[in-house]
Design a protein around this motif. Structure first.
Motif, mmCIF file in Angstrom:
data_model
loop_
_atom_site.group_PDB
_atom_site.id
_atom_site.type_symbol
_atom_site.label_atom_id
_atom_site.label_comp_id
_atom_site.label_asym_id
_atom_site.label_seq_id
_atom_site.Cartn_x
_atom_site.Cartn_y
_atom_site.Cartn_z
ATOM 1 N N GLY A 169 8.202 -23.530 -15.502
ATOM 2 C CA GLY A 169 8.659 -24.515 -14.514
ATOM 3 C C GLY A 169 8.203 -24.187 -13.098
ATOM 4 O O GLY A 169 8.853 -24.579 -12.129
ATOM 5 N N VAL A 186 10.542 -26.239 -20.523
ATOM 6 C CA VAL A 186 11.421 -25.115 -20.866
ATOM 7 C C VAL A 186 11.045 -23.938 -19.970
ATOM 8 O O VAL A 186 9.871 -23.633 -19.783
ATOM 9 N N SER A 187 12.070 -23.322 -19.363
ATOM 10 C CA SER A 187 11.784 -22.255 -18.405
ATOM 11 C C SER A 187 12.841 -21.161 -18.505
ATOM 12 O O SER A 187 14.023 -21.449 -18.628
ATOM 13 N N ALA A 225 2.557 -22.645 -18.916
ATOM 14 C CA ALA A 225 2.304 -22.456 -17.480
ATOM 15 C C ALA A 225 3.208 -21.311 -17.033
ATOM 16 O O ALA A 225 4.115 -21.476 -16.225
ATOM 17 N N HIS A 272 -1.362 -8.101 -6.914
ATOM 18 C CA HIS A 272 -0.914 -9.396 -6.401
ATOM 19 C C HIS A 272 -1.156 -10.553 -7.368
ATOM 20 O O HIS A 272 -0.348 -11.465 -7.458
HETATM 21 C C1 LIG Z 1 4.421 -13.313 -3.010
HETATM 22 C C2 LIG Z 1 3.311 -14.239 -3.404
HETATM 23 C C3 LIG Z 1 2.728 -15.066 -2.458
HETATM 24 C C4 LIG Z 1 1.682 -15.919 -2.817
HETATM 25 N N1 LIG Z 1 1.112 -16.718 -1.844
HETATM 26 C C5 LIG Z 1 0.125 -17.582 -2.200
HETATM 27 C C6 LIG Z 1 -0.445 -18.469 -1.231
HETATM 28 O O1 LIG Z 1 -0.037 -18.517 -0.073
HETATM 29 N N2 LIG Z 1 -1.457 -19.286 -1.630
HETATM 30 C C7 LIG Z 1 -1.926 -19.300 -2.910
HETATM 31 O O2 LIG Z 1 -2.824 -20.072 -3.221
HETATM 32 N N3 LIG Z 1 -1.373 -18.488 -3.854
HETATM 33 C C8 LIG Z 1 -0.363 -17.641 -3.528
HETATM 34 N N4 LIG Z 1 0.190 -16.824 -4.496
HETATM 35 C C9 LIG Z 1 -0.177 -17.029 -5.896
HETATM 36 C C10 LIG Z 1 0.512 -18.283 -6.433
HETATM 37 O O3 LIG Z 1 1.765 -18.438 -5.813
HETATM 38 C C11 LIG Z 1 0.729 -18.228 -7.937
HETATM 39 O O4 LIG Z 1 -0.450 -17.859 -8.600
HETATM 40 C C12 LIG Z 1 1.164 -19.598 -8.478
HETATM 41 O O5 LIG Z 1 2.240 -20.116 -7.713
HETATM 42 C C13 LIG Z 1 1.552 -19.499 -9.935
HETATM 43 O O6 LIG Z 1 2.111 -20.700 -10.345
HETATM 44 P P1 LIG Z 1 2.407 -20.957 -11.886
HETATM 45 O O7 LIG Z 1 3.007 -22.304 -11.979
HETATM 46 O O8 LIG Z 1 1.180 -20.679 -12.657
HETATM 47 O O9 LIG Z 1 3.458 -19.824 -12.300
HETATM 48 P P2 LIG Z 1 4.903 -19.412 -11.730
HETATM 49 O O10 LIG Z 1 5.252 -20.102 -10.479
HETATM 50 O O11 LIG Z 1 4.929 -17.931 -11.738
HETATM 51 O O12 LIG Z 1 5.889 -19.975 -12.837
HETATM 52 C C14 LIG Z 1 5.959 -19.407 -14.131
HETATM 53 C C15 LIG Z 1 7.021 -20.138 -14.915
HETATM 54 O O13 LIG Z 1 6.966 -19.710 -16.268
HETATM 55 C C16 LIG Z 1 8.276 -19.516 -16.759
HETATM 56 N N5 LIG Z 1 8.189 -18.556 -17.867
HETATM 57 C C17 LIG Z 1 7.491 -17.392 -17.910
HETATM 58 N N6 LIG Z 1 7.646 -16.818 -19.112
HETATM 59 C C18 LIG Z 1 8.438 -17.626 -19.858
HETATM 60 C C19 LIG Z 1 8.952 -17.591 -21.173
HETATM 61 N N7 LIG Z 1 8.660 -16.602 -22.010
HETATM 62 N N8 LIG Z 1 9.749 -18.612 -21.571
HETATM 63 C C20 LIG Z 1 10.054 -19.636 -20.747
HETATM 64 N N9 LIG Z 1 9.589 -19.726 -19.492
HETATM 65 C C21 LIG Z 1 8.792 -18.732 -19.053
HETATM 66 C C22 LIG Z 1 9.056 -19.026 -15.558
HETATM 67 O O14 LIG Z 1 10.431 -19.281 -15.726
HETATM 68 C C23 LIG Z 1 8.441 -19.872 -14.437
HETATM 69 O O15 LIG Z 1 9.110 -21.109 -14.346
HETATM 70 C C24 LIG Z 1 1.225 -15.952 -4.150
HETATM 71 C C25 LIG Z 1 1.824 -15.145 -5.101
HETATM 72 C C26 LIG Z 1 2.821 -14.267 -4.731
HETATM 73 C C27 LIG Z 1 3.386 -13.341 -5.786
#
Ligand SMILES: Cc1cc2nc3c(=O)[nH]c(=O)nc-3n(C[C@H](O)[C@H](O)[C@H](O)COP(=O)(O)OP(=O)(O)OC[C@H]3O[C@@H](n4cnc5c(N)ncnc54)[C@H](O)[C@@H]3O)c2cc1C
Length: 571
Positions: free
Chosen positions: A14, A35-36, A195, A345
């Motif tokens: 999510g 699902v999250s 995701a 990171h």
């Molecule tokens: C501190 C920080 C600052 C950042 N700043 C920047 C920035 O300024 N600019 C930029 O471009 N990038 C930045 N990044 C990188 C970027 O934020 C992330 O790569 C991106 O937001 C990831 O998004 P996502 O949707 O892939 O995953 P996430 O936002 O990590 O979401 C993962 C989801 O998966 C769910 N999940 C995981 N495992 C399971 C499971 N087994 N069952 C059910 N649910 C599960 C979690 O509950 C969560 O909802 C930053 C990262 C960090 C750590």
């Protein structure tokens, strides 16, 4: 199929990528559930600080920005490991995706003429990072969350996915554990879209949240998906000394200096033309070199100085950074420099997929940080990851809806396969709950994190990588005798941590193995015993498949080119 709920598309995760995909599936008229394991707005996306890239060309300092320029910077930044046509899609789609977020309500910082403000970021030839002060991820995540609520999208909150269920090699649902009650349940779907974010917690010093364990990456790997370029781990140059909380690249984008213990700026020795605004891999190695050669403070950090920006600019553009520095290091950046050191990171590698999120497993799609569309290659540029979640989250959502709309496979969610998988997962959890005389997961986890940080970190060599691979194998053996502190059902985070550690060890093993085998230095992967990039032998992606005995099998695939010739990467 009674008792098992069913959706056309089930999105696991999510964060920004999952929510962006969910909006798309819903708007295409398919049923979708997200699902999250945590409430969506607690996903790590909400911690993103510095911004999101798009060639809007709003910056008043002149010049015209273009998507071509953005694509070129991304490919050069990737040290030529990105698949070039995919990097072009990222750059081409960026303006429309960012403006869409603005129209949906994201509250961006603005220039005086009212247009979205853009700041310079590392490795970018133009100031193209759009931002909301230093809380960009928070803004974007809440905006997409609102869009999901408006559409009435179904959320299954605090369900932790333990397994992606396949039947005849095709994904057909998941098994998940309800964190508040401990109940295990199967969910059927025509398409499963993961995701799940990054796996930074495999390392000891990381900016990543505690939840970033890569459990969905590992679940996809166990379901037959290949993992790509896992040895490429980004170490951010500026994390707060002591806690490794991120100090965004936006701090340098706004004009911050890096200063060593001799009181000197030092980036002119490493990136003479762009100084502090070189890409992250270069700045991180520069800081570590200063420290290793005795020019760091107390043996471990350098200073990030923004006092010259003045209190007004700091309070307006970097309020979150100031607060974190005050709360966690006792330093007010208006008065004193911030102590910083590099820390893990971002994971450039992940579940291998195409530009529409499709993996090698039919019916299983991936988007966001857990995926490897291959736009970041060996080193991601700041601001390109939030962008990736929007661009490729949308595209994966489109494709998922299309597959589901075509009826999926007639037996896409076979009840027997789901029931069998559920029974197996229940058996495994029960066995774990009953075992009392074993080692606790935290001991194994800490040893893994220490091993990865010390041996597969910023500077690597063959001997240390061999040690790491051997040590992780020993930890996997120790894991077979892992036991819980308590078998209780409700909110048993010891159980969840233990289940996650299994996947973390697999990801650590592939990361270390990929780093051992790749005998060159490219982007974030720096081998002191092979300090040159080697395009003759290594202009290729590392692909890991889970072998029959559970061991990774490594293979390679060519990088897809589109006319950007690899040249020496200087800044
Ligand atoms: C501190 C920080 C600052 C950042 N700043 C920047 C920035 O300024 N600019 C930029 O471009 N990038 C930045 N990044 C990188 C970027 O934020 C992330 O790569 C991106 O937001 C990831 O998004 P996502 O949707 O892939 O995953 P996430 O936002 O990590 O979401 C993962 C989801 O998966 C769910 N999940 C995981 N495992 C399971 C499971 N087994 N069952 C059910 N649910 C599960 C979690 O509950 C969560 O909802 C930053 C990262 C960090 C750590």
């Amino acid at each position: 199929m009674s008792g098992i709920s069913r959706h056309d598309v089930l999105i696991a995760g999510g964060g920004l990528a999952g929510l962006r995909a969910a909006v798309q599936v819903h708007d295409a008229g398919r049923s979708v559930a997200v699902v999250s394991k945590v409430y969506p707005i607690r996903s790590h996306s909400g911690a993103a600080q510095g911004g999101v890239n798009a060639s809007l060309g709003n910056h008043p300092d002149g010049g015209d920005d273009s998507w071509e320029g953005h694509a070129f910077d991304t490919i050069k930044g990737s040290d030529y490991l990105a698949d070039q046509p995919r990097a072009e899609i990222l750059a081409q789609d960026a303006p429309v995706r960012v403006l869409e977020m603005e129209h949906w309500g994201a509250y961006f910082s603005r220039f005086p003429d009212g247009r979205i403000a853009q700041r310079p970021f590392g490795g970018a030839g133009f100031p193209r990072t759009c931002y909301a002060a230093d809380r960009t991820g928070h803004q974007l995540l809440h905006t997409l969350w609102e869009q999901c609520l408006k559409r009435g999208i179904t959320f299954l909150d605090e369900w932790f996915v333990t397994r992606i269920v396949t039947h005849d090699g095709r994904a057909g649902g998941v098994v998940a554990l309800h964190v508040p009650t401990g109940e295990l349940r199967a969910f059927a779907a025509d398409v499963v879209l993961i995701a799940g974010g990054g796996y930074g917690r495999v390392f000891a010093k990381t900016t990543n949240a505690y939840i970033n364990t890569g459990s969905l990456t590992a679940a996809a790997y166990r379901a037959g998906a290949r993992l790509e370029d896992m040895e490429f781990i980004q170490f951010h140059p500026t994390t707060l000394y002591g806690t490794n909380i991120l100090m965004t690249e936006g701090v340098r984008g706004e004009g911050g200096y890096l200063v060593n213990a001799e009181g000197k700026r030092f980036m002119d020795r490493y990136a003479p033309s762009v100084l502090e605004l070189a890409p992250r891999d270069i700045v991180a190695r520069a800081i570590q070199t200063e420290v290793d050669e005795g020019r760091g403070f107390e043996g471990g950090y350098v200073q990030l100085d923004i006092r010259h920006l003045g209190g007004d600019v700091i309070k307006e553009k970097l309020p979150g950074i100031r607060q974190i520095a005050m709360d966690f290091a006792g330093v007010d950046p208006i008065e004193e420099p911030i102590p910083v050191q590099p820390g893990q990171h971002y994971s450039m590698g992940g579940v291998s997929c195409d530009e529409n999120g499709e993996t090698d497993v039919p019916g299983l799609l991936a988007a966001g940080e857990c995926s490897c569309v291959s736009v970041h290659g060996a080193n991601r540029l700041g601001g390109n990851s939030l962008l990736e979640t929007l661009v490729f989250g949308k595209r994966a959502g489109d494709r998922a809806a299309e597959i589901a709309g075509a009826g999926g496979a007639p037996d896409a969610s076979p009840a027997d396969a789901l029931a069998d998988a559920l029974a197996e997962e229940r058996g495994a959890v029960e066995a774990l709950r009953k075992r009392t005389d074993g080692e606790r997961q935290i001991e194994i986890r800490r040893d893994m994190q220490r091993t990865m940080t010390e041996k597969v970190g910023l500077f690597r060599d063959g001997a240390r990588c061999v040690d790491a691979v051997r040590e992780i194998a020993r930890l996997r053996t120790r894991y077979r005798r892992v036991a819980l502190g308590s078998g209780h059902a409700a909110f048993n985070y010891d159980l969840i941590d233990t289940l996650e550690l299994r996947g973390m060890l697999e990801l650590a093993e592939i990361t270390a193995l990929g780093a051992l085998v790749r005998q060159e230095s490219r982007g974030s992967h720096w081998r002191t015993d092979h300090p040159k990039r080697d395009d003759t032998n290594w202009l290729k992606h590392t692909m890991a498949t889970r072998g029959k005995g559970g061991q990774p099998v490594i293979d390679y695939e060519d990088v897809v080119m589109a006319g950007y010739e690899p040249t020496e990467r200087t800044y």
